[in-house]
Design an enzyme around this catalytic site. Structure first.
Site, PDB file in Angstrom:
ATOM      1  N   VAL A  69       4.225  43.900  51.384  1.00  0.00           N
ATOM      2  CA  VAL A  69       5.406  44.586  51.925  1.00  0.00           C
ATOM      3  C   VAL A  69       6.116  43.717  52.955  1.00  0.00           C
ATOM      4  O   VAL A  69       7.343  43.567  52.921  1.00  0.00           O
ATOM      5  CB  VAL A  69       4.997  45.941  52.541  1.00  0.00           C
ATOM      6  CG1 VAL A  69       6.148  46.534  53.354  1.00  0.00           C
ATOM      7  CG2 VAL A  69       4.577  46.916  51.447  1.00  0.00           C
ATOM      8  N   GLU A  70       5.371  43.129  53.872  1.00  0.00           N
ATOM      9  CA  GLU A  70       5.987  42.280  54.896  1.00  0.00           C
ATOM     10  C   GLU A  70       6.642  41.052  54.269  1.00  0.00           C
ATOM     11  O   GLU A  70       7.733  40.636  54.683  1.00  0.00           O
ATOM     12  CB  GLU A  70       4.944  41.862  55.918  1.00  0.00           C
ATOM     13  CG  GLU A  70       4.444  43.012  56.787  1.00  0.00           C
ATOM     14  CD  GLU A  70       3.333  42.584  57.724  1.00  0.00           C
ATOM     15  OE1 GLU A  70       3.089  41.364  57.834  1.00  0.00           O
ATOM     16  OE2 GLU A  70       2.728  43.465  58.353  1.00  0.00           O
TER      17      GLU A  70
END
Length: 268
Positions: A109-110
């Protein structure tokens, strides 16, 4: 670093900073490269982790794991190489501006969010001749992102990534990673030259030259499974506290250290 290690154990009487040549789980001892043998009441195996490709064909060879500084540097170099090559000869590289992130946990996600912002805000200023917009795809076998977190986190992550232009592929798995594409379990094919693997980790195999490789592998695997509920470091204080099937006769697969991905070569 050695200095930091010494500072961390300032009150400890005996600290050794030396490479290990072999470990013996049964006697709870470690043989160093200098030949000395260290033994104690407790043996902690914390040799680190490496990417877990879960047997996905082509993943180890064609994707870029992102769990270390070296991995981040390799990804940076790959992105710049792809953009440079696309700017010079865009007709030769189909799908080069598609970037695929595998894994919907914190790492994936990051990475997807950061990459989407870079491609949106930075790349157009440096690569003005690239008229086709870059696209980030995030693939995860689960139905939500950041599965261990709250429902609020699930929704926020998905909404934020989609707002930044990330295309989510949830509830599907990567069937195969090829040099120029990724095949998904729902039949989708994503043409790409860059696959970032954030799909999970596994313990590093301790190839410690002891002649008991099978036993060491089984020892580490057992410790990892035993503590898998909370993902804690595997600490074994007595080898007779549990029965471990060392698998001396097992001829199954025992993968070596993961190889680095193949260097980028423009298709065509």
């Amino acid at each position: 670093s050695p200095g930091r290690c010494k500072g961390s154990f300032a009150t400890t009487r005996d600290v050794r900073h030396t490479p290990a040549a072999a470990i013996d789980p049964e006697t709870r001892s470690v043989t160093t490269t200098s030949g000395s043998v260290l033994s104690a009441d407790y043996l902690v195996v914390a040799a680190g982790a490496q990417a877990n490709f879960f047997g996905t064909p082509g993943a180890a060879e064609q994707s870029l794991p992102l769990y270390s500084v070296n991995g981040a540097e390799s990804l940076r170099a790959r992105i710049l190489n792809v953009l440079d090559a696309t700017q010079e000869r865009p007709e030769l590289i189909e799908g080069s501006l598609n970037f695929v992130i595998v894994g919907g946990g914190p790492t994936g996600v990051e990475t997807a969010g950061t990459l989407a912002e870079v491609l949106r805000d930075v790349v157009p200023k440096r690569y003005r001749s690239l008229t086709e917009p870059a696209k980030v795809h995030l693939v995860d076998h689960g139905d939500v992102l950041l599965a261990p977190f709250s429902d609020k986190a699930h929704a926020y992550a998905a909404n934020r990534l989609e707002r930044d232009g990330v295309q989510l592929h949830l509830g599907v798995v990567v069937k195969e990673v090829l040099q120029d594409r990724v095949l998904l379990s729902d039949g989708t094919t994503i043409m790409t030259q860059t696959v970032v693997w954030g799909g999970g980790e596994k313990p590093v195999h301790a190839a410690l030259l002891s002649g008991t490789r099978n036993k060491i592998d089984a020892f580490i695997a057992w410790g990892w499974d035993y503590f898998s509920n909370d993902r804690a470091i595997a600490i074994v204080d007595r080898t007779d506290d549990a029965r471990i099937d060392w698998g001396d006769d097992d001829q199954g697969e025992r993968p070596e250290f993961d190889s680095p991905p193949a260097s980028f070569t423009p298709a065509g």
